[in-house]
Design a protein around this motif. Structure first.
Motif, mmCIF file in Angstrom:
data_model
loop_
_atom_site.group_PDB
_atom_site.id
_atom_site.type_symbol
_atom_site.label_atom_id
_atom_site.label_comp_id
_atom_site.label_asym_id
_atom_site.label_seq_id
_atom_site.Cartn_x
_atom_site.Cartn_y
_atom_site.Cartn_z
ATOM 1 N N ILE A 243 4.464 -0.343 -5.267
ATOM 2 C CA ILE A 243 5.170 -1.657 -5.452
ATOM 3 C C ILE A 243 4.700 -2.792 -6.297
ATOM 4 O O ILE A 243 5.412 -3.198 -7.346
ATOM 5 N N TRP A 244 3.411 -2.901 -6.642
ATOM 6 C CA TRP A 244 2.758 -3.684 -7.409
ATOM 7 C C TRP A 244 2.917 -3.114 -9.024
ATOM 8 O O TRP A 244 2.617 -4.085 -9.764
ATOM 9 N N GLU A 245 3.551 -2.073 -9.052
ATOM 10 C CA GLU A 245 3.762 -1.473 -10.364
ATOM 11 C C GLU A 245 5.227 -1.765 -10.736
ATOM 12 O O GLU A 245 5.824 -1.531 -11.939
ATOM 13 N N MET A 246 6.084 -2.465 -9.876
ATOM 14 C CA MET A 246 7.435 -2.780 -10.117
ATOM 15 C C MET A 246 7.490 -4.159 -10.606
ATOM 16 O O MET A 246 6.994 -5.087 -10.047
ATOM 17 N N SER A 247 8.708 -4.392 -11.500
ATOM 18 C CA SER A 247 8.803 -5.738 -11.816
ATOM 19 C C SER A 247 9.615 -6.584 -10.678
ATOM 20 O O SER A 247 10.055 -5.662 -9.492
ATOM 21 N N GLY A 248 9.775 -7.656 -10.830
ATOM 22 C CA GLY A 248 10.574 -8.392 -9.927
ATOM 23 C C GLY A 248 11.855 -7.852 -9.246
ATOM 24 O O GLY A 248 12.546 -7.963 -8.130
ATOM 25 N N GLY A 249 12.900 -7.649 -10.269
ATOM 26 C CA GLY A 249 14.049 -7.077 -10.299
ATOM 27 C C GLY A 249 14.165 -5.795 -9.539
ATOM 28 O O GLY A 249 14.802 -5.424 -8.762
ATOM 29 N N HIS B 46 0.826 -1.431 0.017
ATOM 30 C CA HIS B 46 0.012 -0.185 0.059
ATOM 31 C C HIS B 46 0.719 1.286 0.001
ATOM 32 O O HIS B 46 0.258 2.442 -0.103
ATOM 33 N N MET B 47 2.100 1.184 0.047
ATOM 34 C CA MET B 47 2.937 2.281 0.084
ATOM 35 C C MET B 47 3.670 2.549 -1.145
ATOM 36 O O MET B 47 3.910 1.498 -2.167
ATOM 37 N N THR B 48 4.272 3.479 -1.332
ATOM 38 C CA THR B 48 5.104 3.885 -2.640
ATOM 39 C C THR B 48 6.468 3.620 -2.354
ATOM 40 O O THR B 48 6.859 2.952 -1.369
ATOM 41 N N VAL B 49 7.299 3.542 -3.555
ATOM 42 C CA VAL B 49 8.597 3.154 -3.328
ATOM 43 C C VAL B 49 9.300 3.832 -2.506
ATOM 44 O O VAL B 49 10.093 3.347 -1.520
#
Length: 373
Positions: A148-154, A104-107
């Motif tokens: 976070i859910w917008e980021m790839s695994g790496g 729920h938080m941003t990077v």
């Protein structure tokens, strides 16, 4: 196998000891998860715990982190016993296999979380400045407002690393942080992690069951088995001079031929193999006559010829891998074993096809005699 004092003898010279396990054991009820662990970790070192699942490597890491307390022995950081010091009070941070990021938080909010928990509180402007600098270090500048859910695994892994290093820990612990990544991305992240460790100078301790990962990244590797440390050394030391069949089998690929010591021969020792063949090899320790051993030969140390002296074999399988070709060959009494033939040798000798007869030889100095266990 006892390991007391082993780590101290192999600690790289000139390094300050930053973390230690002294005669540490850990019990979970009737289960002994770690036994008599003795290990010194040098400042600025990249050390890896390597071993199969259930060998005790994660238990050792969690005791360094403060998530578990030793049943016996002491854990030390900077020379101070920290057995009863809570995890959040240790100069240590940990990156977990699943990253444990807040969805729920941003990077930026994830990375700055630890700084926001400090007391007395840090100014928001200082937190923002540190977050921005840390994002640049992990090459995520401009991603501050991403979810976070917008980021790839790496990218998520880099966020987890950034959240750990922003607190400037003396010791960064990594519990199989690349297990969830695909093979190509894992190799890329291995390089990035090495570069990051060199740039920051933070001591890294990695837990992995991936031998290639440990060999490619570590200054030293701590091999574990059944809750014990069985050997510690540089990747090259462990590859070239394993102290047991277990280590040789776990670090790299080896061919093993069982036999019995029948006598010395100068710097070499004679071993009679179970098929009656006598060979000479380099002793890996003090092995008396009659001792049951195995001969360990790495596949790349073997040479295959169409004709000539050597062990007669039949080619069972051939895999072309570009820079070398992997052959599975069979001897009527030694059984199947592997030979790696480099591209240059293939061009000179000519390739082998499945079903071909050939001879295989190796230098006695490249064959190591090890205890069979």
């Amino acid at each position: 196998m006892e390991n007391e004092g082993y780590a101290e003898k192999t600690l790289p010279s000139g390094r300050k000891v930053i973390a230690e396990l002294r005669n540490v054991s850990k019990r979970f009820g009737a289960v002994l998860a770690a036994t008599n662990l003795n290990l010194s970790v040098g400042e600025g070192e990249f050390l890896s715990f390597l071993g199969p699942s259930g060998c005790g490597k994660t238990t050792a890491l969690r005791m360094l982190a403060g998530f578990e307390s030793p049943s016996d022995g002491d854990v030390l950081l900077d020379g101070e016993v920290v057995n009863d010091l809570d995890a959040h009070r240790r100069p240590v941070n940990m990156v977990f296999q699943q990253y444990a990021l807040f969805p729920h938080m941003t990077v930026a909010q994830n990375i700055g979380y630890g700084l926001r928990q400090r007391r007395p509180r840090l100014p928001k402007s200082l937190i923002a400045e540190k977050v921005s600098k840390t994002l640049e270090v992990v090459r995520l500048g401009g991603f501050e407002d991403r979810k976070i859910w917008e980021m790839s695994g790496g990218q998520q892994q880099r966020v987890a690393l950034a959240r750990a290093i922003i607190n400037e820990p003396k010791l960064l612990l990594l519990d199989e942080p690349m297990a969830a990544l695909d093979s190509k991305l894992r190799k890329e992240m291995q390089i990035e992690l090495q570069d990051l460790q060199r740039k920051l100078g933070i001591t890294f301790v990695l837990v992995t069951h991936d031998q290639e990962e440990a060999l490619s990244m570590s200054d030293r590797i701590c091999i574990m088995r059944d809750g014990r440390i069985v050997q510690i050394g540089s990747p090259q030391e462990l590859y070239d001079r394993p102290n047991s069949r277990y280590v040789a089998n776990f670090v790299g690929t080896s061919n093993f031929f069982d036999g019995t010591v029948t006598g010395p021969a100068g710097e070499l020792t004679t071993v009679r193999l179970t098929n009656g063949m006598s060979v000479q090899a380099t002793p890996g320790g003090d092995l008396a006559d009659g001792h049951e051993v195995c001969i360990c030969v790495r596949p790349e140390q073997m040479k295959m010829h169409h004709q000539g002296d050597g062990v007669p074999v039949e080619v069972r399988n051939r895999i072309f891998l570009g820079e070398h070709t992997e052959y599975l060959v069979n001897h009527e009494t030694l059984g199947d074993f592997l030979v790696l033939s480099p591209r240059q040798s293939e061009l000179a000798e000519g390739p082998f096809a499945v079903g071909d007869n050939a001879t295989v030889s190796w230098d006695a100095n490249s064959a190591l005699i090890l205890d069979r266990n």
